[in-house]
Every structure is written in C-alpha cells, then in structure tokens.
Design a protein around this motif. Structure first.
Motif, PDB file in Angstrom:
ATOM      1  N   PHE A  32       0.675  -1.255   0.105  1.00 44.83           N
ATOM      2  CA  PHE A  32      -0.020  -0.032  -0.024  1.00 44.83           C
ATOM      3  C   PHE A  32       0.758   1.162  -0.077  1.00 44.83           C
ATOM      4  CE2 PHE A  32      -2.409  -3.181   1.887  1.00 44.83           C
ATOM      5  CZ  PHE A  32      -3.766  -3.053   1.260  1.00 44.83           C
ATOM      6  N   ALA A  33       0.483   2.319  -0.885  1.00 49.34           N
ATOM      7  CA  ALA A  33       1.297   3.357  -0.785  1.00 49.34           C
ATOM      8  C   ALA A  33       1.029   4.468   0.292  1.00 49.34           C
ATOM      9  CB  ALA A  33       0.952   4.188  -2.197  1.00 49.34           C
ATOM     10  N   LYS A  34       1.851   5.249   0.534  1.00 47.94           N
ATOM     11  CA  LYS A  34       1.568   6.259   1.784  1.00 47.94           C
ATOM     12  C   LYS A  34       0.093   6.998   1.379  1.00 47.94           C
ATOM     13  CE  LYS A  34       3.256  10.472   3.877  1.00 47.94           C
ATOM     14  NZ  LYS A  34       4.539  11.511   3.826  1.00 47.94           N
ATOM     15  N   GLY A  35      -0.682   6.873   2.555  1.00 47.01           N
ATOM     16  CA  GLY A  35      -1.902   7.509   2.403  1.00 47.01           C
ATOM     17  C   GLY A  35      -3.071   6.627   1.847  1.00 47.01           C
ATOM     18  N   ALA A  36      -2.740   5.360   1.510  1.00 43.09           N
ATOM     19  CA  ALA A  36      -3.702   4.415   1.139  1.00 43.09           C
ATOM     20  C   ALA A  36      -4.373   3.891   2.226  1.00 43.09           C
ATOM     21  CB  ALA A  36      -3.240   3.526   0.228  1.00 43.09           C
ATOM     22  N   ASN A  37      -5.647   3.450   2.368  1.00 40.74           N
ATOM     23  CA  ASN A  37      -6.319   2.708   3.309  1.00 40.74           C
ATOM     24  C   ASN A  37      -6.326   1.129   2.957  1.00 40.74           C
ATOM     25  OD1 ASN A  37      -7.060   5.370   4.432  1.00 40.74           O
ATOM     26  ND2 ASN A  37      -8.938   5.201   3.567  1.00 40.74           N
ATOM     27  N   VAL A  38      -5.873   0.375   3.971  1.00 43.93           N
ATOM     28  CA  VAL A  38      -5.948  -0.939   3.870  1.00 43.93           C
ATOM     29  C   VAL A  38      -7.593  -1.445   3.989  1.00 43.93           C
ATOM     30  CG1 VAL A  38      -5.326  -3.371   5.052  1.00 43.93           C
ATOM     31  CG2 VAL A  38      -3.751  -1.103   4.970  1.00 43.93           C
ATOM     32  N   TYR A  39      -8.124  -0.827   4.894  1.00 43.13           N
ATOM     33  CA  TYR A  39      -9.787  -1.110   4.938  1.00 43.13           C
ATOM     34  C   TYR A  39     -10.373   0.188   5.612  1.00 43.13           C
ATOM     35  CZ  TYR A  39      -8.544  -2.465   9.973  1.00 43.13           C
ATOM     36  OH  TYR A  39      -8.118  -2.723  11.088  1.00 43.13           O
ATOM     37  N   ASN A  40     -11.603   0.293   5.502  1.00 42.14           N
ATOM     38  CA  ASN A  40     -12.362   1.319   5.672  1.00 42.14           C
ATOM     39  C   ASN A  40     -13.518   0.904   6.609  1.00 42.14           C
ATOM     40  OD1 ASN A  40     -11.340   3.719   3.976  1.00 42.14           O
ATOM     41  ND2 ASN A  40     -11.781   1.950   2.480  1.00 42.14           N
ATOM     42  N   PRO A  41     -14.286   1.856   7.422  1.00 37.00           N
ATOM     43  CA  PRO A  41     -15.369   1.745   8.279  1.00 37.00           C
ATOM     44  C   PRO A  41     -16.465   1.188   7.291  1.00 37.00           C
ATOM     45  CG  PRO A  41     -14.457   3.663   8.986  1.00 37.00           C
ATOM     46  CD  PRO A  41     -13.655   3.452   7.681  1.00 37.00           C
ATOM     47  N   GLY A  42     -16.980   0.202   7.928  1.00 41.10           N
ATOM     48  CA  GLY A  42     -18.147  -0.456   7.098  1.00 41.10           C
ATOM     49  C   GLY A  42     -17.524  -1.577   6.180  1.00 41.10           C
ATOM     50  N   ASP A  43     -16.311  -1.934   5.950  1.00 41.75           N
ATOM     51  CA  ASP A  43     -15.930  -2.972   5.076  1.00 41.75           C
ATOM     52  C   ASP A  43     -16.243  -4.240   6.085  1.00 41.75           C
ATOM     53  OD1 ASP A  43     -14.986  -1.061   3.320  1.00 41.75           O
ATOM     54  OD2 ASP A  43     -12.866  -1.470   3.646  1.00 41.75           O
ATOM     55  N   GLN A  44     -16.547  -5.409   4.977  1.00 40.93           N
ATOM     56  CA  GLN A  44     -16.762  -6.760   5.678  1.00 40.93           C
ATOM     57  C   GLN A  44     -15.288  -7.232   5.487  1.00 40.93           C
ATOM     58  OE1 GLN A  44     -19.306  -8.263   7.028  1.00 40.93           O
ATOM     59  NE2 GLN A  44     -20.960  -6.349   6.667  1.00 40.93           N
ATOM     60  N   ASP A  45     -14.399  -7.472   6.550  1.00 37.08           N
ATOM     61  CA  ASP A  45     -12.990  -8.063   6.325  1.00 37.08           C
ATOM     62  C   ASP A  45     -12.782  -8.723   7.614  1.00 37.08           C
ATOM     63  OD1 ASP A  45     -10.603  -8.224   5.700  1.00 37.08           O
ATOM     64  OD2 ASP A  45      -9.952  -6.234   6.294  1.00 37.08           O
ATOM     65  N   ALA A  46     -12.861 -10.063   7.457  1.00 34.88           N
ATOM     66  CA  ALA A  46     -12.751 -10.887   8.712  1.00 34.88           C
ATOM     67  C   ALA A  46     -11.210 -11.337   8.471  1.00 34.88           C
ATOM     68  CB  ALA A  46     -13.697 -11.944   8.681  1.00 34.88           C
ATOM     69  N   THR A  47     -10.288 -10.248   8.895  1.00 34.44           N
ATOM     70  CA  THR A  47      -8.828 -10.645   8.246  1.00 34.44           C
ATOM     71  C   THR A  47      -7.953  -9.991   9.346  1.00 34.44           C
ATOM     72  OG1 THR A  47      -9.370 -10.894   6.055  1.00 34.44           O
ATOM     73  CG2 THR A  47      -7.322 -10.586   6.576  1.00 34.44           C
ATOM     74  N   VAL A  48      -6.961 -10.881   9.739  1.00 34.08           N
ATOM     75  CA  VAL A  48      -5.825 -10.200  10.682  1.00 34.08           C
ATOM     76  C   VAL A  48      -4.745  -9.894  10.033  1.00 34.08           C
ATOM     77  CG1 VAL A  48      -4.226 -10.354  12.703  1.00 34.08           C
ATOM     78  CG2 VAL A  48      -6.781 -11.360  12.567  1.00 34.08           C
ATOM     79  N   TYR A  49      -4.161  -8.623   9.872  1.00 31.54           N
ATOM     80  CA  TYR A  49      -2.955  -8.223   8.933  1.00 31.54           C
ATOM     81  C   TYR A  49      -1.683  -8.037  10.169  1.00 31.54           C
ATOM     82  CZ  TYR A  49      -6.336  -6.898   5.467  1.00 31.54           C
ATOM     83  OH  TYR A  49      -7.530  -6.786   4.936  1.00 31.54           O
ATOM     84  N   PHE A  50      -0.593  -8.539   9.181  1.00 32.47           N
ATOM     85  CA  PHE A  50       0.899  -8.568   9.785  1.00 32.47           C
ATOM     86  C   PHE A  50       1.493  -7.640   9.240  1.00 32.47           C
ATOM     87  CE2 PHE A  50       4.874 -10.489   9.762  1.00 32.47           C
ATOM     88  CZ  PHE A  50       5.129 -10.287  10.987  1.00 32.47           C
TER      89      PHE A  50
END
Length: 227
Positions: A32-50
């Motif tokens: 992800f570039a600087k300023g990009a969002n990995v996820y946003n409020p309301g996203d359906q995302d059952a994932t843990v990020y490392f």
C-alpha cells in the motif's frame, strides 16, 4: 531515574511474529502506498493483518469529521484483530503512514495458529494492554488539557517511531501540525503555539535535517509537574 521510552523486546511479540511469518510465508504480500487505506469503516473484512514493513495508523472519525487516533503500528505489529469479536464490519480506518507491506490471515486461521503455538494467554494479555492504552487515550481527552495531550502524544510517537539518540529520541517520520492537531483533538494554531513553548523549554528540538527530537526525560518530568 526515569524509565527510557524505548521498550524492551517482548518475548510474546517475538514468538507471535515468528509464528505469523511461518504461517503467511506462502501468502502473497500486499503493498500500500503512503496515504492508502488498507480498510475502511463498514468494510466486511474478517482478516488479521501482519506488518512486514512500514507504518499504519488506526483512526476513527468523530461525528463532526475530526480524526481520532487509536494507534500507530510498525513492522512486526498486527492490526484488524477486532474481527475476532464477530462484529462483521470494520469500525475504524487503517491508513498507511508510509509505504507498507502487509500479509493477511483469515480470523479462523489466526485463532488456530494461536491455539496451535500456545499463544492464546499472551494474546489475551496483548489485547488487555491495547484496551488499557485506548482507555487512557479516552481519559486524556476528557481530563487532560491540550498542552499535556500534545506532550503525551509526542512521547507516544517517540516510542513507536523514534530512534534512540544519546539522551533523546529522534523521529525521522515527518508529522505535520495538522496531523498532530488531529491526534490531540485541538486546532493547528494551538499545536504551533505549544510546539514553540516546548522548544523554548528545551523539551523538543529539531536537527539540521529537520527531524523532531524529543527530550523524553525532560518531557516526562514536565508532564509530571503539570499533572
């Protein structure tokens, strides 16, 4: 003698990092570039990020559109673990402060990893610390004035982003007064005023490269006297 802000290595974090690196080595990395969002409020995302490299900030927006900083995370940290609560939707924004590289693991696989590698007790402690940190943030917003909140924020940033100098911590990540205002919950002009005062008091300074240098012992002592 006051405690230095650079924390000691946490054995649980090291073990968790090793387990996650092993579990995700076959998973393609995500950039992800600087300023990009990995996820946003309301996203359906059952994932843990490392986080493999870079810096992520977790923020929520107030009803009037102001940004409330929840956490700043760096290489080796995880985020998105609130999916384990089964809420279904993301409540916060995960934004890249720098270019970042992350790997993702579905919640079910993450829980299986914790159980398999004997990491559940350590993870419970980790969550309790995260909750305590966010409770302190909320308490500061309600009970501590803007100047003290800025000082505490600078110490937090130094701990998360800084590099140790003799008697100080250097932050090479550029953080604007607008960003500090959003973190502290006040206006940019007030941040500028407080930063000048901190410089005059010898609590902070700027290097020739314009890196922010936090005199953590002096700042801690100053905040202790104020509060």
């Amino acid at each position: 003698m006051m405690r230095q802000l650079i924390p000691q290595v946490d054995p649980f974090n090291l073990q968790l990092q090793a387990s996650l690196q092993q579990a995700t080595k076959q998973v393609p990395s995500m950039r992800f570039a600087k300023g990009a969002n990995v996820y946003n409020p309301g996203d359906q995302d059952a994932t843990v990020y490392f986080i493999e490299s870079g810096q992520i900030k977790l923020v929520m927006l107030t009803p009037d559109g102001r940004e409330c900083l929840l956490a700043i995370l760096t290489a080796g940290d995880i985020f998105g673990e609130l999916c384990l609560a089964g809420l279904g939707e993301r409540q916060e924004t995960a934004m890249a402060m720098t270019a970042v590289v992350v790997r993702a693991l579905p919640c079910t696989q993450f829980l299986a990893l914790l159980s398999r590698d004997g990491l559940l007790p350590g993870f419970i402690h980790y969550l309790a610390v995260r909750i305590a940190d966010q409770q302190e943030t909320i308490a500061n917003l309600l009970t501590v004035d803007s100047e003290q909140r800025l000082g505490k924020t600078l110490l937090y940033l130094a701990r998360k982003l800084g590099k140790q100098d003799p008697r100080s911590i250097r932050i090479e990540q550029r953080i604007t007064h607008e960003e500090l205002a959003a973190m502290v919950g006040t206006t940019r002009p007030r941040i500028s005023t407080f930063m000048r005062q901190f410089c005059e008091l010898g609590l902070i300074e700027f290097s020739a490269e314009r890196f922010l240098i936090i005199k953590e012992v002096r700042m801690s002592a100053y905040l202790g006297q104020r509060g």
